[in-house]
Design a protein around this motif. Structure first.
Motif, PDB file in Angstrom:
ATOM      1  N   PHE A  90      13.133   0.462  -6.582  1.00  0.00           N
ATOM      2  CA  PHE A  90      12.989   1.888  -6.871  1.00  0.00           C
ATOM      3  C   PHE A  90      12.855   2.084  -8.375  1.00  0.00           C
ATOM      4  N   GLY A  91      12.297   3.213  -8.732  1.00  0.00           N
ATOM      5  CA  GLY A  91      12.211   3.602 -10.131  1.00  0.00           C
ATOM      6  C   GLY A  91      12.798   4.984 -10.300  1.00  0.00           C
ATOM      7  N   LEU A  92      13.271   5.274 -11.481  1.00  0.00           N
ATOM      8  CA  LEU A  92      13.814   6.593 -11.790  1.00  0.00           C
ATOM      9  C   LEU A  92      13.045   7.178 -12.968  1.00  0.00           C
ATOM     10  N   VAL A  93      12.550   8.402 -12.782  1.00  0.00           N
ATOM     11  CA  VAL A  93      11.904   9.124 -13.877  1.00  0.00           C
ATOM     12  C   VAL A  93      12.806  10.288 -14.272  1.00  0.00           C
ATOM     13  N   VAL A  94      13.082  10.411 -15.561  1.00  0.00           N
ATOM     14  CA  VAL A  94      13.880  11.513 -16.098  1.00  0.00           C
ATOM     15  C   VAL A  94      12.955  12.405 -16.919  1.00  0.00           C
ATOM     16  N   PHE A  95      12.955  13.693 -16.605  1.00  0.00           N
ATOM     17  CA  PHE A  95      12.123  14.669 -17.314  1.00  0.00           C
ATOM     18  C   PHE A  95      13.001  15.684 -18.047  1.00  0.00           C
ATOM     19  N   ASP A  96      12.537  16.118 -19.211  1.00  0.00           N
ATOM     20  CA  ASP A  96      13.233  17.172 -19.946  1.00  0.00           C
ATOM     21  C   ASP A  96      12.203  17.966 -20.754  1.00  0.00           C
ATOM     22  N   LEU A 144      11.312   7.076  -7.437  1.00  0.00           N
ATOM     23  CA  LEU A 144      10.043   6.497  -7.009  1.00  0.00           C
ATOM     24  C   LEU A 144      10.288   5.286  -6.113  1.00  0.00           C
ATOM     25  N   ARG A 145       9.539   5.244  -5.030  1.00  0.00           N
ATOM     26  CA  ARG A 145       9.564   4.074  -4.154  1.00  0.00           C
ATOM     27  C   ARG A 145       8.164   3.857  -3.590  1.00  0.00           C
ATOM     28  N   ASN A 146       7.965   2.666  -3.044  1.00  0.00           N
ATOM     29  CA  ASN A 146       6.725   2.342  -2.332  1.00  0.00           C
ATOM     30  C   ASN A 146       5.489   2.623  -3.204  1.00  0.00           C
ATOM     31  N   LYS A 147       4.504   3.352  -2.663  1.00  0.00           N
ATOM     32  CA  LYS A 147       3.236   3.513  -3.376  1.00  0.00           C
ATOM     33  C   LYS A 147       3.391   4.285  -4.681  1.00  0.00           C
ATOM     34  N   ASP A 148       4.273   5.284  -4.708  1.00  0.00           N
ATOM     35  CA  ASP A 148       4.463   6.029  -5.959  1.00  0.00           C
ATOM     36  C   ASP A 148       5.045   5.120  -7.038  1.00  0.00           C
ATOM     37  N   LEU A 149       5.888   4.190  -6.650  1.00  0.00           N
ATOM     38  CA  LEU A 149       6.436   3.231  -7.614  1.00  0.00           C
ATOM     39  C   LEU A 149       5.335   2.286  -8.095  1.00  0.00           C
ATOM     40  N   GLN A 150       4.548   1.776  -7.176  1.00  0.00           N
ATOM     41  CA  GLN A 150       3.472   0.856  -7.532  1.00  0.00           C
ATOM     42  C   GLN A 150       2.413   1.533  -8.411  1.00  0.00           C
ATOM     43  N   ASN A 151       2.191   2.814  -8.181  1.00  0.00           N
ATOM     44  CA  ASN A 151       1.108   3.539  -8.873  1.00  0.00           C
ATOM     45  C   ASN A 151       1.638   4.440  -9.976  1.00  0.00           C
ATOM     46  N   HIS A 152       2.781   4.133 -10.542  1.00  0.00           N
ATOM     47  CA  HIS A 152       3.403   5.081 -11.480  1.00  0.00           C
ATOM     48  C   HIS A 152       2.538   5.314 -12.729  1.00  0.00           C
ATOM     49  N   ASP A 153       1.840   4.293 -13.195  1.00  0.00           N
ATOM     50  CA  ASP A 153       0.989   4.499 -14.382  1.00  0.00           C
ATOM     51  C   ASP A 153      -0.107   5.527 -14.098  1.00  0.00           C
ATOM     52  N   ALA A 180       9.084  15.828 -21.938  1.00  0.00           N
ATOM     53  CA  ALA A 180       9.355  14.413 -22.215  1.00  0.00           C
ATOM     54  C   ALA A 180       9.755  13.707 -20.927  1.00  0.00           C
ATOM     55  N   ARG A 181       9.434  12.422 -20.861  1.00  0.00           N
ATOM     56  CA  ARG A 181       9.770  11.662 -19.656  1.00  0.00           C
ATOM     57  C   ARG A 181      10.164  10.236 -20.016  1.00  0.00           C
ATOM     58  N   GLY A 182      10.956   9.656 -19.153  1.00  0.00           N
ATOM     59  CA  GLY A 182      11.318   8.250 -19.300  1.00  0.00           C
ATOM     60  C   GLY A 182      11.423   7.602 -17.942  1.00  0.00           C
ATOM     61  N   LEU A 183      10.862   6.424 -17.796  1.00  0.00           N
ATOM     62  CA  LEU A 183      10.879   5.686 -16.528  1.00  0.00           C
ATOM     63  C   LEU A 183      11.640   4.387 -16.694  1.00  0.00           C
ATOM     64  N   ALA A 184      12.467   4.086 -15.710  1.00  0.00           N
ATOM     65  CA  ALA A 184      13.093   2.762 -15.632  1.00  0.00           C
ATOM     66  C   ALA A 184      12.991   2.273 -14.193  1.00  0.00           C
ATOM     67  N   ILE A 185      12.748   0.996 -14.032  1.00  0.00           N
ATOM     68  CA  ILE A 185      12.619   0.390 -12.703  1.00  0.00           C
ATOM     69  C   ILE A 185      13.804  -0.539 -12.461  1.00  0.00           C
ATOM     70  N   PHE A 186      14.407  -0.393 -11.307  1.00  0.00           N
ATOM     71  CA  PHE A 186      15.560  -1.215 -10.933  1.00  0.00           C
ATOM     72  C   PHE A 186      15.205  -2.697 -11.006  1.00  0.00           C
ATOM     73  N   ASN A 195      23.730   3.472 -13.055  1.00  0.00           N
ATOM     74  CA  ASN A 195      23.717   3.911 -14.451  1.00  0.00           C
ATOM     75  C   ASN A 195      22.958   2.960 -15.364  1.00  0.00           C
ATOM     76  N   ASP A 196      22.870   1.688 -14.980  1.00  0.00           N
ATOM     77  CA  ASP A 196      22.077   0.754 -15.784  1.00  0.00           C
ATOM     78  C   ASP A 196      20.613   1.202 -15.803  1.00  0.00           C
ATOM     79  N   VAL A 197      20.137   1.671 -14.656  1.00  0.00           N
ATOM     80  CA  VAL A 197      18.757   2.164 -14.557  1.00  0.00           C
ATOM     81  C   VAL A 197      18.647   3.515 -15.265  1.00  0.00           C
ATOM     82  N   PHE A 198      19.602   4.403 -14.989  1.00  0.00           N
ATOM     83  CA  PHE A 198      19.548   5.739 -15.589  1.00  0.00           C
ATOM     84  C   PHE A 198      19.571   5.669 -17.113  1.00  0.00           C
ATOM     85  N   ASP A 199      20.427   4.827 -17.672  1.00  0.00           N
ATOM     86  CA  ASP A 199      20.545   4.768 -19.133  1.00  0.00           C
ATOM     87  C   ASP A 199      19.220   4.370 -19.780  1.00  0.00           C
TER      88      ASP A 199
END
Length: 217
Positions: A90-96, A144-153, A180-186, A195-199
């Motif tokens: 999974f991936g996590l996107v944070v927006f602000d 993000l999971r599955n296709k949205d994770l694979q196609n995040h760019d 602003a956005r930040g992405l991290a992938i597990f 929190n490791d991913v969130f940070d």
């Protein structure tokens, strides 16, 4: 107002979708819509729908209709349970947003709320296959999971284009959307908790925020 008109108003006010109510009731959205087209309902049916709306309300953000901070906390708890054993990628996107205070100060809080809804709508249109959560005033997260994770760019490119094509409009002004956005992938090799991913995602979001501010000075 009829019973069903009152129910529809309650759904809108609490940010609960007919699809979510239908899923909780074990029926289809089409069947529920047909039920809600009737002027009156049986006491049993009315009580069941009201119970479903009340149960779902905390999980929906009333301003935008997306998943709430309560729903986000629940999703995080489930990921925390999975991470030590086996967790699907999974991936996590944070927006602000960069400009909410500016909008509030110049045009008032009603305009600020419209600005938040505008940003949220664009994020939902791009990440249509992923859950979107409003976790703060102008803060959103997407899992993000599955296709949205694979196609995040590609999705981020689409998002940039959508923001550029749809500035926020007031009665007499047009404001560019700056989010602003930040992405991290597990990474199962190093991540031991959510929190490791969130940070990482949060840091990248702030890096992006500082870059955007420098570019717009």
């Amino acid at each position: 107002m009829t019973q069903t008109e009152l129910l529809k108003a309650a759904l809108k006010e609490r940010g609960v979708t007919q699809r979510a109510v239908a899923e909780r009731l074990g029926t289809t959205e089409q069947a529920l819509s047909k039920t809600l087209s009737r002027p009156t309902l049986t006491t049993t049916k009315l009580a069941a729908i009201i119970d479903a709306v009340n149960a779902l309300a905390p999980y929906r953000d009333p301003l935008t209709g997306v998943k709430s901070r309560v729903a986000y906390t629940s999703a995080v708890a489930e990921l925390e349970r999975q991470i030590p054993d086996h967790c699907e990628p999974f991936g996590l996107v944070v927006f602000d947003s960069n400009d909410l205070k500016h909008v509030n100060d110049l045009y008032g809080h009603e305009a600020g709320n419209a600005y938040i809804r505008h940003i949220c709508r664009i994020i939902c249109e791009v990440f249509k296959h992923s859950p979107v959560y409003r976790v703060g005033g102008d803060e959103f997260t997407v899992l993000l999971r599955n296709k949205d994770l694979q196609n995040h760019d590609a999705l981020f490119r689409s998002l940039d284009g959508a923001f550029a094509a749809a500035p926020f409009r007031t009665a007499d002004h047009e404001l560019p959307i700056l989010v602003a956005r930040g992405l991290a992938i597990f990474d199962p090799r190093t991540d031991r908790a959510f929190n490791d991913v969130f940070d990482r995602a949060d840091k990248r979001m702030y890096d992006h925020k500082h870059l955007m501010k420098a570019e717009n000075q």
